[in-house]
Each structure stands twice: as C-alpha cells, then as structure tokens.
Scaffold this active site. Structure first.
Site, PDB file in Angstrom:
ATOM      1  N   GLY A 180       0.783  -1.241   0.000  1.00  0.00           N
ATOM      2  CA  GLY A 180       0.000   0.000   0.000  1.00  0.00           C
ATOM      3  C   GLY A 180       0.810   1.284   0.000  1.00  0.00           C
ATOM      4  N   SER A 181       2.076   1.216  -0.431  1.00  0.00           N
ATOM      5  CA  SER A 181       2.862   2.456  -0.418  1.00  0.00           C
ATOM      6  C   SER A 181       2.357   3.452  -1.468  1.00  0.00           C
ATOM      7  CB  SER A 181       4.356   2.164  -0.617  1.00  0.00           C
ATOM      8  OG  SER A 181       4.623   1.739  -1.927  1.00  0.00           O
ATOM      9  N   ASN A 182       1.859   2.953  -2.586  1.00  0.00           N
ATOM     10  CA  ASN A 182       1.297   3.873  -3.587  1.00  0.00           C
ATOM     11  C   ASN A 182      -0.002   4.502  -3.083  1.00  0.00           C
ATOM     12  OD1 ASN A 182       2.831   4.046  -6.251  1.00  0.00           O
ATOM     13  ND2 ASN A 182       2.932   1.862  -5.781  1.00  0.00           N
ATOM     14  N   ARG A 213     -13.655 -15.208  -9.434  1.00  0.00           N
ATOM     15  CA  ARG A 213     -13.128 -13.859  -9.701  1.00  0.00           C
ATOM     16  C   ARG A 213     -14.211 -12.925 -10.213  1.00  0.00           C
ATOM     17  NH1 ARG A 213      -9.488 -12.071 -14.213  1.00  0.00           N
ATOM     18  NH2 ARG A 213      -9.870 -14.151 -15.005  1.00  0.00           N
ATOM     19  N   LEU A 265      -8.359  -7.981 -14.213  1.00  0.00           N
ATOM     20  CA  LEU A 265      -9.766  -7.581 -14.189  1.00  0.00           C
ATOM     21  C   LEU A 265     -10.568  -8.302 -15.262  1.00  0.00           C
ATOM     22  CD1 LEU A 265      -9.424  -3.722 -13.619  1.00  0.00           C
ATOM     23  CD2 LEU A 265      -9.940  -5.496 -11.926  1.00  0.00           C
ATOM     24  N   ASN A 270      -3.647   1.928 -13.806  1.00  0.00           N
ATOM     25  CA  ASN A 270      -2.811   0.961 -13.098  1.00  0.00           C
ATOM     26  C   ASN A 270      -1.374   1.466 -13.083  1.00  0.00           C
ATOM     27  OD1 ASN A 270      -2.014  -1.627 -11.968  1.00  0.00           O
ATOM     28  ND2 ASN A 270      -1.179  -2.135 -13.987  1.00  0.00           N
ATOM     29  N   HIS A 312       2.584   0.109 -12.995  1.00  0.00           N
ATOM     30  CA  HIS A 312       3.388  -1.093 -13.246  1.00  0.00           C
ATOM     31  C   HIS A 312       4.871  -0.720 -13.132  1.00  0.00           C
ATOM     32  CE1 HIS A 312       4.015  -5.133 -14.841  1.00  0.00           C
ATOM     33  NE2 HIS A 312       4.963  -4.628 -15.611  1.00  0.00           N
ATOM     34  N   ASP A 342      -1.728  -5.050 -18.948  1.00  0.00           N
ATOM     35  CA  ASP A 342      -0.627  -4.066 -18.947  1.00  0.00           C
ATOM     36  C   ASP A 342      -0.435  -3.399 -20.312  1.00  0.00           C
ATOM     37  OD1 ASP A 342      -0.034  -4.542 -16.244  1.00  0.00           O
ATOM     38  OD2 ASP A 342       1.375  -6.141 -16.729  1.00  0.00           O
ATOM     39  N   GLU A 370       7.445   5.706  -8.644  1.00  0.00           N
ATOM     40  CA  GLU A 370       6.009   5.384  -8.703  1.00  0.00           C
ATOM     41  C   GLU A 370       5.211   6.365  -7.855  1.00  0.00           C
ATOM     42  OE1 GLU A 370       4.789   1.328  -8.042  1.00  0.00           O
ATOM     43  OE2 GLU A 370       6.693   0.552  -8.760  1.00  0.00           O
TER      44      GLU A 370
HETATM   45  C1  GRF Z   1       4.210  -1.568  -7.150  1.00  0.00           C
HETATM   46  O1  GRF Z   1       5.513  -1.882  -7.500  1.00  0.00           O
HETATM   47  C2  GRF Z   1       3.337  -1.448  -8.370  1.00  0.00           C
HETATM   48  O2  GRF Z   1       4.012  -0.965  -9.487  1.00  0.00           O
HETATM   49  C3  GRF Z   1       2.917  -2.879  -8.608  1.00  0.00           C
HETATM   50  O3  GRF Z   1       2.722  -3.396  -7.324  1.00  0.00           O
HETATM   51  C4  GRF Z   1       3.541  -2.691  -6.384  1.00  0.00           C
HETATM   52  C5  GRF Z   1       2.650  -2.179  -5.303  1.00  0.00           C
HETATM   53  O4  GRF Z   1       3.354  -1.593  -4.261  1.00  0.00           O
HETATM   54  N1  GRF Z   1       1.750  -2.948  -9.453  1.00  0.00           N
HETATM   55  P1  GRF Z   1       2.583  -0.908  -3.074  1.00  0.00           P
HETATM   56  O5  GRF Z   1       1.587  -1.924  -2.527  1.00  0.00           O
HETATM   57  O6  GRF Z   1       1.864   0.302  -3.614  1.00  0.00           O
HETATM   58  O7  GRF Z   1       3.616  -0.542  -2.072  1.00  0.00           O
END
Ligand code: GRF
Length: 209
Positions: free
Chosen positions: A20-22, A73, A101, A115, A117, A154, A183
């Site tokens: 969940g860092s993003n 799913r 998805l 998304n 990536h 992707d 990111e």
């Molecule tokens: C990230 O590297 C993103 O690019 C990929 O999954 C990872 C998620 O990281 N799709 P976080 O959970 O947001 O830390």
C-alpha cells in the site's frame, strides 16, 4: 473521504492487495494539497494486506473482498464494482492489485481505471516480477508506467512514465526501491492529470492537453 476534510473534486477508489505504499503516496498528495481528489474507498482482496490495515487506521472507508469470501473472480469483482459504484467513484486506481480484471469490470469503468506497473511498458508486461526480470535481463534503464486499463493486460494507453537508470552497484532490490520512489511521483501525477480533465485517449496514445 475523511471526516472534516473539504470536498475535493475527483472521487477516487483504490484497489490494493499488499503493502500500500502507492496508496499512501496518493493520500499524502491529497493531504498536502497537491492533488484535488478524495479517497472515497479502499478495496482489498487480501485481509493481511498491510495497506488495508493502514487504510483502516487512517480512517478511510474500506472494503474487504477476498477469495475466501467470494472464490469466483467474476463474482468477487462484481461485488467490488458495486462497492465502488456505491461510493460514487469517478476514477478507479489499481495500486498493487494482484487480480486481472474481468471484462465486465473494465467495461463498467471504461476509460476510468488506471494501473501502475514497475517497468517501462511495453517491456516486462504481464508479470508480477517486472523489476527482477528487467534487472536479470540486464537493462540499463527501467522505471515505471501509469496506464489506462483495457482488456489487454498491462497494454492500455500510457499516461505517465518515469525512467530510472540501472547502476553498476544495483541489485534487483535497490533498483526496486528507486523505481518505487518514482512510482510515488508518477501515480499522483497521473491522477492529477485525469482530475484536471487533461487526458485524451486517441487509439493507443494518450494526449495530454
Ligand atoms: C508496485 O511496484 C506497483 O508498481 C505494482 O505493485 C507494487 C505495489 O506496491 N503494481 P505498493 O503496494 O503500492 O507498495
């Protein structure tokens, strides 16, 4: 939306499966006034996802829809769609979400799912180990990509890319760290462009107007 916050413009729903860092980067960008949006709902498909625990602690609205609850799913993602629709989200952000998805979900939010990536797409698409594979391949430049989600894994139109040089001293782990830092810039930036209505999808190309 968190209690007491002004109602910003773009209503965002985030799907996660892990760290969940993003998600936190989006929250920070909103909190610091750099992103005119509101986190309306965080959906996780994994009970143990650290990002899910963080979201709950942060007081965000959350929803947990796991494989145990809904093994199919399509059925699970239909439930996710309902939750997102109930929260009236305008943009769905996949931030480390580990499910492909189903078409029904993609159609329900056509042109409104993005998304992130960890590679410069279209290189190293369709893998959960993009950084490691890029590193092992010996690339000299890698990075991250934020793209619209289509039925092609992707493969949707690219919104933002940020490049990262691979250093001689790098390991896959140190490269992953620097890509992750990019990111955290790229994803809020892409959401900001979407919120500002500046993205035009023209076939495979996104034009920033
Ligand atoms: C990230 O590297 C993103 O690019 C990929 O999954 C990872 C998620 O990281 N799709 P976080 O959970 O947001 O830390």
């Amino acid at each position: 939306m968190k209690a007491g916050e002004p109602s910003p413009s773009l209503r965002v729903g985030v799907l996660i499966s892990g760290r969940g860092s993003n998600l936190r980067a989006i929250d920070q960008a909103i909190g610091s006034g750099q992103l005119p949006a509101s986190l309306e709902i965080v959906v996780s498909n994994r009970a143990e996802a650290p990002g899910f625990a963080w979201a709950r602690q942060a007081g965000l609205r959350t929803s947990l829809l796991t494989r145990d609850d809904l093994p199919r799913r399509a059925q699970r993602q239909e439930a996710m769609r309902r939750v997102l629709e109930a929260a009236e989200v305008e943009l769905v952000v996949l931030a480390g979400f580990d499910e492909v998805l189903v078409d029904e979900f993609v159609s329900a939010f056509q042109g409104r799912i993005i998304n992130i990536h960890p590679s410069l797409l279209p290189a190293f698409a369709g893998t959960m180990k993009a950084v490691e594979e890029a590193y092992n391949h010996g690339v000299k430049v890698s990075g991250c990509t934020v793209h619209f989600v289509t039925g092609q894994l992707d493969g949707g139109p690219i919104i933002v890319q940020r490049a990262v040089d691979v250093r001689e001293v790098d390991t896959a782990a140190t490269l992953a760290e620097r890509i992750l830092a990019e990111e955290h810039v790229a994803l809020p930036e892409a959401i900001r462009l979407f919120a500002a209505g500046r993205l035009r999808i023209e076939a495979q190309r996104v034009r920033i107007v």
